[in-house]
Scaffold this motif. Structure first.
Motif, PDB file in Angstrom:
ATOM      1  N   UNK A  82      -5.367   5.085  -1.444  1.00 51.80           N
ATOM      2  CA  UNK A  82      -5.275   6.143  -1.444  1.00 51.80           C
ATOM      3  C   UNK A  82      -3.920   6.966  -2.348  1.00 51.80           C
ATOM      4  N   UNK A  83      -2.739   5.910  -2.635  1.00 50.73           N
ATOM      5  CA  UNK A  83      -1.448   6.270  -2.960  1.00 50.73           C
ATOM      6  C   UNK A  83      -2.787   6.473  -5.367  1.00 50.73           C
ATOM      7  N   UNK A  84      -2.882   5.331  -5.077  1.00 48.67           N
ATOM      8  CA  UNK A  84      -3.820   5.360  -6.494  1.00 48.67           C
ATOM      9  C   UNK A  84      -4.697   6.564  -6.563  1.00 48.67           C
ATOM     10  N   UNK A  85      -5.444   7.109  -6.292  1.00 47.93           N
ATOM     11  CA  UNK A  85      -6.449   7.752  -6.443  1.00 47.93           C
ATOM     12  C   UNK A  85      -5.458   9.405  -6.015  1.00 47.93           C
ATOM     13  N   UNK A  86      -4.895   9.838  -5.068  1.00 45.91           N
ATOM     14  CA  UNK A  86      -4.157  10.447  -4.947  1.00 45.91           C
ATOM     15  C   UNK A  86      -2.907  11.095  -5.328  1.00 45.91           C
ATOM     16  N   UNK A  87      -2.188  10.490  -5.502  1.00 49.51           N
ATOM     17  CA  UNK A  87      -1.026  10.290  -5.722  1.00 49.51           C
ATOM     18  C   UNK A  87      -0.237   9.694  -7.521  1.00 49.51           C
ATOM     19  N   UNK A  92       6.142   5.722  -9.249  1.00 51.21           N
ATOM     20  CA  UNK A  92       6.730   4.402 -10.661  1.00 51.21           C
ATOM     21  C   UNK A  92       6.200   3.926 -11.100  1.00 51.21           C
ATOM     22  N   UNK A  93       5.710   2.574 -10.689  1.00 51.14           N
ATOM     23  CA  UNK A  93       5.376   1.346 -11.553  1.00 51.14           C
ATOM     24  C   UNK A  93       3.779   0.779 -10.322  1.00 51.14           C
ATOM     25  N   UNK A  94       3.169   1.390 -10.149  1.00 51.73           N
ATOM     26  CA  UNK A  94       1.640   0.762 -10.103  1.00 51.73           C
ATOM     27  C   UNK A  94       1.316  -0.574  -9.907  1.00 51.73           C
ATOM     28  N   UNK A  95       1.892  -0.975 -11.062  1.00 49.37           N
ATOM     29  CA  UNK A  95       1.519  -2.634 -11.292  1.00 49.37           C
ATOM     30  C   UNK A  95       2.311  -3.272 -10.065  1.00 49.37           C
ATOM     31  N   UNK A  96       3.572  -2.895 -10.193  1.00 53.40           N
ATOM     32  CA  UNK A  96       4.980  -3.975  -9.353  1.00 53.40           C
ATOM     33  C   UNK A  96       4.480  -3.560  -7.975  1.00 53.40           C
ATOM     34  N   UNK A  97       4.013  -2.178  -7.563  1.00 51.03           N
ATOM     35  CA  UNK A  97       3.657  -2.108  -6.175  1.00 51.03           C
ATOM     36  C   UNK A  97       2.275  -3.438  -5.968  1.00 51.03           C
ATOM     37  N   UNK A  98       1.265  -3.098  -6.219  1.00 46.34           N
ATOM     38  CA  UNK A  98      -0.008  -3.800  -5.508  1.00 46.34           C
ATOM     39  C   UNK A  98       0.705  -5.201  -5.963  1.00 46.34           C
ATOM     40  N   UNK A  99       1.487  -5.508  -6.880  1.00 45.33           N
ATOM     41  CA  UNK A  99       1.479  -7.160  -6.846  1.00 45.33           C
ATOM     42  C   UNK A  99       2.581  -7.179  -5.504  1.00 45.33           C
ATOM     43  N   UNK A 100       3.596  -6.325  -5.806  1.00 46.21           N
ATOM     44  CA  UNK A 100       4.777  -7.159  -4.069  1.00 46.21           C
ATOM     45  C   UNK A 100       3.728  -6.898  -2.790  1.00 46.21           C
TER      46      UNK A 100
END
Length: 121
Positions: A82-87, A92-100
Motif C-alpha cells: 500500500x505504501x509503495x502503490x499509494x504513498x 524517503x527510502x523504499x529500499x531501506x523500508x523493504x530491507x528492514x
C-alpha cells in the motif's frame, strides 16, 4: 527477548506512529489511498494503530504463534504494498523500508518457530 522486540515494533508503529502523537508521513500515506475521504484519515490511522498494538499483545501472549506470524506477514506485505502503490512520494527510502521489513519478517518467523506454544496452538 526476540518476542519483546517484535511486539515493541508493533507497539511503536501502532501507538506512536499512528495514534499518539502520530507521524505526518503515515498520515500522508493513508491520505493518498484512493477513495479515502480526508475526514476519515484520522479514524483510519487510529484503527490501524489499535490493530497493530493488538498484534503486539498477541505476539507477547505466545498463543497461536504460527498463526500470529502468518497474520503479521500478511500485514507487513499489505502495508508495504500500500505504501509503495499509494504513498511512494512520502517514503524517503523504499529500499531501506523493504530491507528492514524483510529482517523484521525473519525475526517474526524465528519467534514463531521458537515459541513453546507454536506446536500446541
Amino acid at each position: 527477548m526476540a518476542r519483546w522486540a517484535v511486539a515493541l515494533v508493533w507497539f511503536y508503529e501502532g501507538v506512536w506512529c499512528k495514534v499518539w502523537p502520530g507521524r505526518e508521513d503515515q498520515r500522508a500515506i493513508v491520505g493518498d489511498v484512493p477513495h479515502m475521504p480526508a475526514w476519515a484519515v484520522t479514524a483510519a490511522l487510529i484503527a490501524l494503530g489499535i490493530a497493530e498494538a493488538a498484534v503486539g499483545l498477541w505476539v507477547l501472549s505466545g498463543w497461536w504463534a504460527r498463526s500470529a506470524a502468518a497474520v503479521q506477514t500478511a500485514l507487513v506485505v499489505v502495508f508495504n504494498a500500500g505504501g509503495l502503490l499509494f504513498g511512494l512520494d512520502h517514503i524517503a527510502e523504499p529500499g531501506r523500508m523493504l530491507t528492514q521489513n524483510l529482517a523484521f519478517l525473519a525475526l517474526i518467523w524465528l519467534v514463531a518457530r521458537m515459541s513453546p506454544r507454536a506446536a500446541v496452538r
